[in-house]
Design a protein around this motif. Sequence first.
Motif, PDB file in Angstrom:
ATOM      1  N   UNK A  35       3.627 -43.119 -26.151  1.00 41.23           N
ATOM      2  CA  UNK A  35       4.569 -43.281 -25.038  1.00 41.23           C
ATOM      3  C   UNK A  35       5.433 -42.045 -24.804  1.00 41.23           C
ATOM      4  N   UNK A  36       5.471 -41.122 -25.762  1.00 39.21           N
ATOM      5  CA  UNK A  36       6.294 -39.917 -25.588  1.00 39.21           C
ATOM      6  C   UNK A  36       5.590 -38.848 -24.753  1.00 39.21           C
ATOM      7  N   UNK A  37       4.328 -39.090 -24.410  1.00 37.19           N
ATOM      8  CA  UNK A  37       3.529 -38.065 -23.734  1.00 37.19           C
ATOM      9  C   UNK A  37       4.127 -37.665 -22.373  1.00 37.19           C
ATOM     10  N   UNK A  38       4.961 -38.536 -21.814  1.00 40.35           N
ATOM     11  CA  UNK A  38       5.606 -38.249 -20.522  1.00 40.35           C
ATOM     12  C   UNK A  38       6.358 -36.920 -20.544  1.00 40.35           C
ATOM     13  N   UNK A  39       6.810 -36.510 -21.715  1.00 36.20           N
ATOM     14  CA  UNK A  39       7.664 -35.315 -21.807  1.00 36.20           C
ATOM     15  C   UNK A  39       6.913 -34.075 -22.273  1.00 36.20           C
ATOM     16  N   UNK A  40       5.570 -34.118 -22.340  1.00 31.48           N
ATOM     17  CA  UNK A  40       4.848 -33.018 -22.993  1.00 31.48           C
ATOM     18  C   UNK A  40       5.038 -31.653 -22.317  1.00 31.48           C
ATOM     19  N   UNK A  41       5.291 -31.648 -21.000  1.00 28.93           N
ATOM     20  CA  UNK A  41       5.462 -30.358 -20.312  1.00 28.93           C
ATOM     21  C   UNK A  41       6.763 -29.666 -20.695  1.00 28.93           C
ATOM     22  N   UNK A  42       7.740 -30.456 -21.086  1.00 31.68           N
ATOM     23  CA  UNK A  42       9.038 -29.881 -21.453  1.00 31.68           C
ATOM     24  C   UNK A  42       9.777 -30.887 -22.319  1.00 31.68           C
ATOM     25  N   UNK A  43       9.776 -30.658 -23.620  1.00 29.88           N
ATOM     26  CA  UNK A  43      10.285 -31.680 -24.541  1.00 29.88           C
ATOM     27  C   UNK A  43      11.258 -31.119 -25.561  1.00 29.88           C
ATOM     28  N   UNK A  44      12.165 -31.985 -26.012  1.00 22.95           N
ATOM     29  CA  UNK A  44      13.088 -31.640 -27.099  1.00 22.95           C
ATOM     30  C   UNK A  44      12.558 -32.149 -28.437  1.00 22.95           C
ATOM     31  N   UNK A  45      11.425 -32.867 -28.398  1.00 24.15           N
ATOM     32  CA  UNK A  45      10.864 -33.427 -29.634  1.00 24.15           C
ATOM     33  C   UNK A  45       9.587 -32.683 -30.000  1.00 24.15           C
ATOM     34  N   UNK A 188      19.895 -42.318 -11.190  1.00 20.81           N
ATOM     35  CA  UNK A 188      19.816 -42.994 -12.486  1.00 20.81           C
ATOM     36  C   UNK A 188      18.638 -42.461 -13.297  1.00 20.81           C
ATOM     37  N   UNK A 189      18.793 -42.498 -14.606  1.00 20.19           N
ATOM     38  CA  UNK A 189      17.759 -42.011 -15.523  1.00 20.19           C
ATOM     39  C   UNK A 189      16.698 -43.098 -15.739  1.00 20.19           C
ATOM     40  N   UNK A 190      15.440 -42.680 -15.633  1.00 21.93           N
ATOM     41  CA  UNK A 190      14.328 -43.599 -15.863  1.00 21.93           C
ATOM     42  C   UNK A 190      13.800 -43.427 -17.284  1.00 21.93           C
ATOM     43  N   UNK A 191      13.698 -44.539 -18.007  1.00 25.25           N
ATOM     44  CA  UNK A 191      13.065 -44.490 -19.327  1.00 25.25           C
ATOM     45  C   UNK A 191      11.560 -44.351 -19.149  1.00 25.25           C
ATOM     46  N   UNK A 192      11.068 -44.935 -18.057  1.00 19.34           N
ATOM     47  CA  UNK A 192       9.629 -44.924 -17.773  1.00 19.34           C
ATOM     48  C   UNK A 192       9.396 -44.174 -16.466  1.00 19.34           C
ATOM     49  N   UNK A 193       8.390 -43.295 -16.437  1.00 17.62           N
ATOM     50  CA  UNK A 193       7.998 -42.663 -15.167  1.00 17.62           C
ATOM     51  C   UNK A 193       6.564 -42.184 -15.279  1.00 17.62           C
ATOM     52  N   UNK A 194       5.975 -41.874 -14.145  1.00 24.84           N
ATOM     53  CA  UNK A 194       4.601 -41.382 -14.120  1.00 24.84           C
ATOM     54  C   UNK A 194       4.632 -39.852 -14.163  1.00 24.84           C
ATOM     55  N   UNK A 195       4.208 -39.250 -15.285  1.00 21.79           N
ATOM     56  CA  UNK A 195       4.311 -37.786 -15.400  1.00 21.79           C
ATOM     57  C   UNK A 195       3.519 -37.032 -14.338  1.00 21.79           C
ATOM     58  N   UNK A 196       2.503 -37.694 -13.773  1.00 23.02           N
ATOM     59  CA  UNK A 196       1.715 -37.038 -12.716  1.00 23.02           C
ATOM     60  C   UNK A 196       2.583 -36.768 -11.486  1.00 23.02           C
ATOM     61  N   UNK A 197       3.624 -37.586 -11.316  1.00 24.55           N
ATOM     62  CA  UNK A 197       4.539 -37.407 -10.176  1.00 24.55           C
ATOM     63  C   UNK A 197       5.695 -36.462 -10.509  1.00 24.55           C
ATOM     64  N   UNK A 198       5.672 -35.882 -11.703  1.00 27.94           N
ATOM     65  CA  UNK A 198       6.792 -35.036 -12.126  1.00 27.94           C
ATOM     66  C   UNK A 198       7.873 -35.899 -12.773  1.00 27.94           C
ATOM     67  N   UNK A 199       8.825 -35.246 -13.413  1.00 28.28           N
ATOM     68  CA  UNK A 199       9.883 -35.953 -14.132  1.00 28.28           C
ATOM     69  C   UNK A 199      11.078 -36.178 -13.202  1.00 28.28           C
ATOM     70  N   UNK A 200      11.350 -37.431 -12.812  1.00 29.60           N
ATOM     71  CA  UNK A 200      12.415 -37.708 -11.851  1.00 29.60           C
ATOM     72  C   UNK A 200      13.813 -37.463 -12.438  1.00 29.60           C
ATOM     73  N   UNK A 201      13.904 -37.360 -13.763  1.00 29.73           N
ATOM     74  CA  UNK A 201      15.231 -37.224 -14.391  1.00 29.73           C
ATOM     75  C   UNK A 201      15.816 -35.829 -14.273  1.00 29.73           C
ATOM     76  N   UNK A 202      14.965 -34.844 -13.914  1.00 28.35           N
ATOM     77  CA  UNK A 202      15.465 -33.477 -13.710  1.00 28.35           C
ATOM     78  C   UNK A 202      16.491 -33.476 -12.600  1.00 28.35           C
ATOM     79  N   UNK A 203      16.156 -34.118 -11.462  1.00 28.14           N
ATOM     80  CA  UNK A 203      17.058 -34.165 -10.300  1.00 28.14           C
ATOM     81  C   UNK A 203      18.306 -34.978 -10.607  1.00 28.14           C
ATOM     82  N   UNK A 204      18.163 -36.018 -11.419  1.00 27.91           N
ATOM     83  CA  UNK A 204      19.307 -36.880 -11.757  1.00 27.91           C
ATOM     84  C   UNK A 204      20.328 -36.081 -12.575  1.00 27.91           C
TER      85      UNK A 204
END
Length: 209
Positions: A35-45, A188-204
Motif C-alpha cells: 500500500x505504500x507504493x503510492x509514494x514511490x516517485x517521491x518518498x520519505x520512507x 484536504x489530505x488523502x490517505x488513498x489516491x491513484x498514483x497514476x493521476x499524480x499525488x493530490x496532496x502536493x497541491x494541498x
Amino acid sequence: ATAAVTVTQDSLLNVCMDAKHHKTEPGPEGQLYGQCVLWKDNACCTANTSLEAHRDQSYLYNFNWDHCGAMPEKCKRHFIQDTCLYECSPNLGPWIDQADTSWRKERIRDVPLCQEDCEQWWEDCQDAVTCKVNWHKGWNWTTGTNQCPKGAMCQKFKFVFPTAAALCEQVWSGSYRYTSHHRGSGRCIQMWFDPAQGNPNVAVAQYYA
C-alpha cells in the motif's frame, strides 16, 4: 519580505519530518511495498520501512494491532495506509510540530483528512475491537509489545469512537483533523489516491503552506 515568505513556504513543502524511521529528505524509491507504493516517485520512507509497515508487530514500533483479538483485514488496511502516509508522505510539512518524546523530534498535528478517507476508515473498523481511545500513550509495554492496560475493557470501535471524527482525531492524539472537504477539493489530505493521476496532496500542502 516576499523572499522571507517564500523561504518559509518552501521549508514546509517536500519535506520529511525528523522522526524514527524517516529519511532526511524525500526522493524516489523504486521498490516501495504494497500500500505504500503510492509514494514511490517521491518518498520519505525506505523500501524496508514500507515492508515493515505491513507487518503485525513490525520492528517499526513493535505495535500490535491485534491487542483485543484479531483486527479484521478491511480495518487493518486503513491503519497500514495511515502508517504509509505518515512514514512516506513528503507533503505533511504544514502540520509538522515539535514532539517531546525520546523516539522522535517531530510529529504531525491536525492534518486535515478528506471526509471520505475518515468515514471509510470508521466504516471498515466499527466492528474491530480496542481498549483505548489514544493509541499513542498508556499501554502496558512490559512484554515488549503493547498490551491493554490493567482494567481497560476491550470494546468495539463504534463504542470507543462513536463517530468517524472521533476515530480520526483521537486515535493518534490529534495527528489528524476531520474535515467536511472532499477528495479532489485541494483542501484536504488523502490517505488513498491513484498514483497514476499524480499525488493530490502536493497541491494541498501548497495551499496550507
